[in-house]
Design a protein around this motif. Structure first.
Motif, PDB file in Angstrom:
ATOM      1  N   MET A   1       0.850  -0.981   0.018  1.00 39.67           N
ATOM      2  CA  MET A   1      -0.033   0.113   0.118  1.00 39.67           C
ATOM      3  C   MET A   1       0.727   1.318   0.084  1.00 39.67           C
ATOM      4  O   MET A   1       1.765   1.297   0.758  1.00 39.67           O
ATOM      5  CB  MET A   1      -0.847   0.049   1.146  1.00 39.67           C
ATOM      6  CG  MET A   1      -1.567   1.296   1.541  1.00 39.67           C
ATOM      7  SD  MET A   1      -2.834   1.032   2.853  1.00 39.67           S
ATOM      8  CE  MET A   1      -4.161   0.067   2.126  1.00 39.67           C
ATOM      9  N   ASN A   2       0.482   2.139  -0.805  1.00 41.26           N
ATOM     10  CA  ASN A   2       1.378   3.393  -0.861  1.00 41.26           C
ATOM     11  C   ASN A   2       0.818   4.252   0.203  1.00 41.26           C
ATOM     12  O   ASN A   2      -0.458   4.122   0.552  1.00 41.26           O
ATOM     13  CB  ASN A   2       1.510   4.029  -2.276  1.00 41.26           C
ATOM     14  CG  ASN A   2       0.103   4.491  -2.947  1.00 41.26           C
ATOM     15  OD1 ASN A   2      -0.429   5.114  -2.399  1.00 41.26           O
ATOM     16  ND2 ASN A   2       0.116   4.303  -4.134  1.00 41.26           N
ATOM     17  N   PHE A   3       1.371   5.574   0.277  1.00 40.28           N
ATOM     18  CA  PHE A   3       0.822   6.435   1.119  1.00 40.28           C
ATOM     19  C   PHE A   3      -0.303   7.121   0.991  1.00 40.28           C
ATOM     20  O   PHE A   3      -1.241   7.238   1.757  1.00 40.28           O
ATOM     21  CB  PHE A   3       2.201   7.697   1.644  1.00 40.28           C
ATOM     22  CG  PHE A   3       3.230   7.167   2.415  1.00 40.28           C
ATOM     23  CD1 PHE A   3       2.842   6.939   3.663  1.00 40.28           C
ATOM     24  CD2 PHE A   3       4.221   7.570   1.970  1.00 40.28           C
ATOM     25  CE1 PHE A   3       4.028   6.525   4.516  1.00 40.28           C
ATOM     26  CE2 PHE A   3       5.481   7.238   2.720  1.00 40.28           C
ATOM     27  CZ  PHE A   3       5.367   6.821   3.961  1.00 40.28           C
ATOM     28  N   ASN A   4      -0.711   7.458  -0.374  1.00 37.29           N
ATOM     29  CA  ASN A   4      -1.731   8.099  -0.592  1.00 37.29           C
ATOM     30  C   ASN A   4      -3.011   7.053  -0.467  1.00 37.29           C
ATOM     31  O   ASN A   4      -4.183   7.714  -0.227  1.00 37.29           O
ATOM     32  CB  ASN A   4      -1.705   8.798  -2.182  1.00 37.29           C
ATOM     33  CG  ASN A   4      -0.933   9.736  -2.210  1.00 37.29           C
ATOM     34  OD1 ASN A   4      -0.343  10.199  -1.057  1.00 37.29           O
ATOM     35  ND2 ASN A   4      -0.150   9.946  -3.241  1.00 37.29           N
ATOM     36  N   ASP A   5      -2.696   5.940  -0.894  1.00 38.84           N
ATOM     37  CA  ASP A   5      -4.000   4.895  -0.760  1.00 38.84           C
ATOM     38  C   ASP A   5      -4.230   4.788   0.618  1.00 38.84           C
ATOM     39  O   ASP A   5      -5.424   4.551   0.912  1.00 38.84           O
ATOM     40  CB  ASP A   5      -3.454   3.580  -1.397  1.00 38.84           C
ATOM     41  CG  ASP A   5      -3.485   3.544  -2.798  1.00 38.84           C
ATOM     42  OD1 ASP A   5      -3.934   4.410  -3.406  1.00 38.84           O
ATOM     43  OD2 ASP A   5      -2.833   2.631  -3.342  1.00 38.84           O
ATOM     44  N   TYR A   6      -3.113   4.577   1.589  1.00 33.93           N
ATOM     45  CA  TYR A   6      -3.448   4.680   3.005  1.00 33.93           C
ATOM     46  C   TYR A   6      -4.188   5.847   3.545  1.00 33.93           C
ATOM     47  O   TYR A   6      -5.369   5.629   4.201  1.00 33.93           O
ATOM     48  CB  TYR A   6      -2.296   4.250   3.767  1.00 33.93           C
ATOM     49  CG  TYR A   6      -2.397   4.506   5.334  1.00 33.93           C
ATOM     50  CD1 TYR A   6      -2.781   3.147   6.076  1.00 33.93           C
ATOM     51  CD2 TYR A   6      -2.031   5.625   5.979  1.00 33.93           C
ATOM     52  CE1 TYR A   6      -2.801   3.267   7.268  1.00 33.93           C
ATOM     53  CE2 TYR A   6      -2.260   5.654   7.190  1.00 33.93           C
ATOM     54  CZ  TYR A   6      -2.646   4.306   8.119  1.00 33.93           C
ATOM     55  OH  TYR A   6      -2.917   4.551   9.548  1.00 33.93           O
ATOM     56  N   GLN A   7      -3.667   7.077   3.387  1.00 32.47           N
ATOM     57  CA  GLN A   7      -4.368   8.233   3.465  1.00 32.47           C
ATOM     58  C   GLN A   7      -5.897   8.238   3.335  1.00 32.47           C
ATOM     59  O   GLN A   7      -6.961   8.514   3.980  1.00 32.47           O
ATOM     60  CB  GLN A   7      -3.713   9.662   2.856  1.00 32.47           C
ATOM     61  CG  GLN A   7      -4.122  10.753   3.228  1.00 32.47           C
ATOM     62  CD  GLN A   7      -3.495  12.067   2.884  1.00 32.47           C
ATOM     63  OE1 GLN A   7      -2.491  11.928   1.885  1.00 32.47           O
ATOM     64  NE2 GLN A   7      -3.727  13.082   3.769  1.00 32.47           N
ATOM     65  N   ASN A   8      -6.271   7.946   1.850  1.00 31.72           N
ATOM     66  CA  ASN A   8      -7.519   7.763   1.325  1.00 31.72           C
ATOM     67  C   ASN A   8      -8.350   6.759   2.375  1.00 31.72           C
ATOM     68  O   ASN A   8      -9.459   6.767   2.581  1.00 31.72           O
ATOM     69  CB  ASN A   8      -7.523   7.146  -0.040  1.00 31.72           C
ATOM     70  CG  ASN A   8      -7.106   8.209  -0.891  1.00 31.72           C
ATOM     71  OD1 ASN A   8      -7.141   9.653  -0.587  1.00 31.72           O
ATOM     72  ND2 ASN A   8      -6.620   8.152  -2.061  1.00 31.72           N
ATOM     73  N   ALA A   9      -7.607   5.581   2.498  1.00 25.78           N
ATOM     74  CA  ALA A   9      -8.290   4.435   3.285  1.00 25.78           C
ATOM     75  C   ALA A   9      -8.868   5.077   4.754  1.00 25.78           C
ATOM     76  O   ALA A   9      -9.762   4.730   5.346  1.00 25.78           O
ATOM     77  CB  ALA A   9      -7.635   3.404   3.417  1.00 25.78           C
ATOM     78  N   THR A  10      -7.983   5.988   5.374  1.00 34.90           N
ATOM     79  CA  THR A  10      -8.325   6.354   6.689  1.00 34.90           C
ATOM     80  C   THR A  10      -9.380   7.217   6.799  1.00 34.90           C
ATOM     81  O   THR A  10     -10.079   7.485   7.748  1.00 34.90           O
ATOM     82  CB  THR A  10      -7.108   7.154   7.422  1.00 34.90           C
ATOM     83  OG1 THR A  10      -6.958   8.348   6.571  1.00 34.90           O
ATOM     84  CG2 THR A  10      -5.604   6.577   7.324  1.00 34.90           C
ATOM     85  N   ARG A  11      -9.695   7.675   5.741  1.00 32.39           N
ATOM     86  CA  ARG A  11     -11.162   8.440   5.731  1.00 32.39           C
ATOM     87  C   ARG A  11     -12.459   7.791   6.127  1.00 32.39           C
ATOM     88  O   ARG A  11     -13.275   8.155   6.624  1.00 32.39           O
ATOM     89  CB  ARG A  11     -11.266   9.230   4.086  1.00 32.39           C
ATOM     90  CG  ARG A  11     -10.469  10.004   3.877  1.00 32.39           C
ATOM     91  CD  ARG A  11     -10.644  10.546   2.552  1.00 32.39           C
ATOM     92  NE  ARG A  11      -9.736  11.441   2.000  1.00 32.39           N
ATOM     93  CZ  ARG A  11      -9.127  11.543   0.900  1.00 32.39           C
ATOM     94  NH1 ARG A  11      -9.679  10.861  -0.036  1.00 32.39           N
ATOM     95  NH2 ARG A  11      -8.237  12.345   0.548  1.00 32.39           N
ATOM     96  N   LYS A  12     -12.300   6.267   5.849  1.00 27.89           N
ATOM     97  CA  LYS A  12     -13.452   5.547   6.241  1.00 27.89           C
ATOM     98  C   LYS A  12     -13.440   5.377   7.959  1.00 27.89           C
ATOM     99  O   LYS A  12     -14.569   4.861   8.292  1.00 27.89           O
ATOM    100  CB  LYS A  12     -13.229   4.095   5.822  1.00 27.89           C
ATOM    101  CG  LYS A  12     -13.210   4.017   4.294  1.00 27.89           C
ATOM    102  CD  LYS A  12     -12.910   2.596   3.541  1.00 27.89           C
ATOM    103  CE  LYS A  12     -12.669   2.748   2.012  1.00 27.89           C
ATOM    104  NZ  LYS A  12     -12.027   1.705   1.568  1.00 27.89           N
ATOM    105  N   THR A  13     -12.364   5.561   8.704  1.00 31.28           N
ATOM    106  CA  THR A  13     -12.544   5.433   9.926  1.00 31.28           C
ATOM    107  C   THR A  13     -12.245   6.748  10.821  1.00 31.28           C
ATOM    108  O   THR A  13     -12.087   6.923  11.837  1.00 31.28           O
ATOM    109  CB  THR A  13     -11.469   4.379  10.567  1.00 31.28           C
ATOM    110  OG1 THR A  13     -10.287   4.859  10.154  1.00 31.28           O
ATOM    111  CG2 THR A  13     -11.750   3.067  10.088  1.00 31.28           C
TER     112      THR A  13
END
Length: 107
Positions: A1-13
């Motif tokens: 997982m790259n940083f931007n994908d991780y950052q986007n995924a954090t929006r869900k929580t």
């Protein structure tokens, strides 16, 4: 997982009051970083060795720190990959100039 994908995924929580997002996230980041420090302090005091169990526990705490970093950057409109690239660039420049071991922000 790259940083931007991780950052986007954090929006869900990301469940916190939007109107106080910056102070909430800043305090959360400091709190989670403090948990990492506190757990290491206990290693120094109690066991004096890094165990695989401790490493797993710290992995979880580092993940919490990363979550707060990602959310804080997101709230500020900064892609986490840009934050990471900027930091490496700054540190590389300091190393090349022989000031990576100094103190102060503007070196």
């Amino acid at each position: 997982m790259n940083f931007n994908d991780y950052q986007n995924a954090t929006r869900k929580t990301a469940i916190y009051p939007k109107e106080t997002a910056l102070p909430y996230l800043t305090l959360g980041l400091a709190s989670e970083a403090g948990e990492v420090a506190g757990k290491y302090k206990k290693v120094i005091r109690d066991t004096k060795e890094i165990t695989p169990e401790w490493t797993e526990m710290i992995k979880s705490e580092i993940g919490d720190v990363l979550w707060y970093c990602a959310r804080l950057a997101d709230e500020l409109g900064l892609p986490l990959s840009e934050v990471a690239e900027s930091n490496i660039s700054k540190l590389t420049d300091r190393k090349e100039r022989g000031v990576i071991g100094g103190s102060g922000d503007n070196r």
